[in-house]
Design a protein around this motif. Structure first.
Motif, short mmCIF file in Angstrom:
data_model
loop_
_atom_site.label_atom_id
_atom_site.label_comp_id
_atom_site.label_asym_id
_atom_site.label_seq_id
_atom_site.Cartn_x
_atom_site.Cartn_y
_atom_site.Cartn_z
N LEU A 20 0.83 -1.21 0.00
CA LEU A 20 0.00 0.00 0.00
C LEU A 20 0.87 1.26 0.00
O LEU A 20 0.58 2.22 -0.72
CB LEU A 20 -0.93 0.00 1.21
CG LEU A 20 -2.07 -1.03 1.20
CD1 LEU A 20 -2.81 -1.00 2.54
CD2 LEU A 20 -3.04 -0.79 0.05
N ILE B 116 -5.65 3.46 -5.45
CA ILE B 116 -6.61 2.49 -4.89
C ILE B 116 -6.17 1.08 -5.28
O ILE B 116 -5.99 0.76 -6.46
CB ILE B 116 -8.03 2.75 -5.42
CG1 ILE B 116 -8.52 4.13 -4.95
CG2 ILE B 116 -9.00 1.66 -4.94
CD1 ILE B 116 -9.85 4.54 -5.55
N THR C 178 -10.22 3.10 3.58
CA THR C 178 -11.12 2.20 2.87
C THR C 178 -11.89 2.97 1.81
O THR C 178 -12.50 4.01 2.11
CB THR C 178 -12.13 1.55 3.84
OG1 THR C 178 -11.42 0.80 4.84
CG2 THR C 178 -13.08 0.62 3.09
N VAL C 179 -11.82 2.49 0.58
CA VAL C 179 -12.56 3.10 -0.52
C VAL C 179 -13.74 2.18 -0.81
O VAL C 179 -13.56 1.06 -1.29
CB VAL C 179 -11.68 3.27 -1.77
CG1 VAL C 179 -12.48 3.96 -2.88
CG2 VAL C 179 -10.43 4.07 -1.44
N GLU D 205 -2.71 6.95 2.37
CA GLU D 205 -2.62 8.39 2.24
C GLU D 205 -1.66 8.95 3.27
O GLU D 205 -1.62 8.48 4.41
CB GLU D 205 -4.00 9.05 2.43
CG GLU D 205 -4.98 8.74 1.30
CD GLU D 205 -6.26 9.54 1.43
OE1 GLU D 205 -6.51 10.09 2.52
OE2 GLU D 205 -7.01 9.61 0.44
N ALA E 121 -14.38 -0.52 -3.61
CA ALA E 121 -13.20 -0.49 -4.47
C ALA E 121 -12.00 -1.20 -3.84
O ALA E 121 -11.41 -2.10 -4.43
CB ALA E 121 -12.84 0.95 -4.81
N GLY E 122 -11.64 -0.82 -2.62
CA GLY E 122 -10.47 -1.42 -1.99
C GLY E 122 -9.89 -0.51 -0.93
O GLY E 122 -10.60 0.07 -0.13
N TYR E 123 -8.56 -0.35 -0.95
CA TYR E 123 -7.85 0.46 0.03
C TYR E 123 -6.80 1.32 -0.65
O TYR E 123 -6.30 0.98 -1.73
CB TYR E 123 -7.16 -0.43 1.07
CG TYR E 123 -8.10 -1.33 1.83
CD1 TYR E 123 -8.80 -0.88 2.94
CD2 TYR E 123 -8.28 -2.67 1.44
CE1 TYR E 123 -9.66 -1.71 3.64
CE2 TYR E 123 -9.13 -3.51 2.13
CZ TYR E 123 -9.83 -3.03 3.23
OH TYR E 123 -10.67 -3.85 3.92
N LYS E 124 -6.44 2.40 0.02
CA LYS E 124 -5.29 3.18 -0.44
C LYS E 124 -4.58 3.76 0.77
O LYS E 124 -5.17 3.94 1.83
CB LYS E 124 -5.70 4.27 -1.42
CG LYS E 124 -6.57 5.38 -0.83
CD LYS E 124 -6.84 6.44 -1.90
CE LYS E 124 -7.75 7.55 -1.37
NZ LYS E 124 -7.98 8.62 -2.37
N THR F 104 -7.25 -2.81 -5.08
CA THR F 104 -8.41 -3.66 -4.83
C THR F 104 -8.04 -4.84 -3.95
O THR F 104 -6.86 -5.20 -3.82
CB THR F 104 -9.00 -4.19 -6.14
OG1 THR F 104 -8.06 -5.11 -6.74
CG2 THR F 104 -9.30 -3.06 -7.12
#
Length: 228
Positions: free
Chosen positions: A167, A174, A216-217, A225, A220-223, A176
């Motif tokens: 990540l 993003i 958490t998006v 930041e 969609a998934g994760y990113k 998935t």
């Protein structure tokens, strides 16, 4: 250096089959038939990976995993004859890195062992071009696989480290759940989104006040930041 693998399995035939496959690949194999014996060996010897059956006499695999994780991040592959998803999630929540349901193919188990060993102990140029990454007060040092948050080291399992590193290396992008599964376990993984959710939850807990770096998006998934 020859790697030591501890097989914890009370079924003699299964244990011998796995032992033969591992020894043919050059691994040194130690054996335990119950949880108490496994912990005794683990405390005495340098172990590089544990293959751990869940249904064991005296002390079950979950209890062994929990005790090992108090002092070590050694890779753990759990074995079970039970296919209940809740059992799988419990194993991951306790810190297991992979999960194989019986009956299984010994070559597939061997492939998973080799993946974990190579990723965890690689020193042959497979490390990232940069040996460390610092974003938002989180410092990842790849050669030693250590993570510090505001200069305080935290203890991550193999899988938690891989997820965090992936990540962070893709900061702002993003990722998935399917991408995470392919990156960490490969195409043969039999789990589902709940497995990823469980690891992310554990990872956020360990990151403490930096937990919100993993976003958490929805659908969609994760990113990741933060500011480098």
């Amino acid at each position: 250096m020859q790697k030591n693998i501890l097989i914890v399995e009370d079924e003699d035939i299964l244990r011998e089959i796995v032992k033969d496959y591992l020894m043919d690949e050059g691994y040194n194999v130690l054996e335990a038939v119950d949880g108490n014996e496994a912990l005794a060996i683990f405390e005495e010897k340098e172990i590089h990976l544990i293959i751990l059956d869940i249904m064991l006499p005296e002390l079950d695999g979950w209890s062994v995993c929990k005790r090992v994780r108090k002092t070590s991040n050694v890779p753990i592959i759990m074995l079970t004859a039970r296919s209940d998803e809740d059992d799988t999630l419990l194993g991951f929540e306790l810190g297991a890195d992979d999960y194989v349901t019986k009956p299984y193919s010994p070559p597939i188990l061997l492939a998973r062992v080799k993946r974990l060993i190579q990723s965890r102990y690689a020193q042959d140029g497979k490390l990232p071009s940069e040996d460390h990454l610092m974003i938002n007060g989180i410092h990842v040092h790849f050669p030693t696989r250590t993570v510090t948050v505001n200069e305080e080291q935290i203890s991550l399992t193999y899988t938690e480290f891989e997820i965090l590193a992936y990540l962070m290396q893709n900061q702002g992008v993003i990722i998935t759940r399917e991408q995470l599964i392919m990156k960490i376990w490969g195409y043969e993984f039999a789990g589902d989104d709940r497995t990823i959710n469980s690891h992310i939850r554990n990872l956020r807990h360990k990151l403490g006040h930096k937990a919100n770096s993993i976003v958490t998006v929805i659908r969609a998934g994760y990113k990741f930041e933060g500011t480098a």
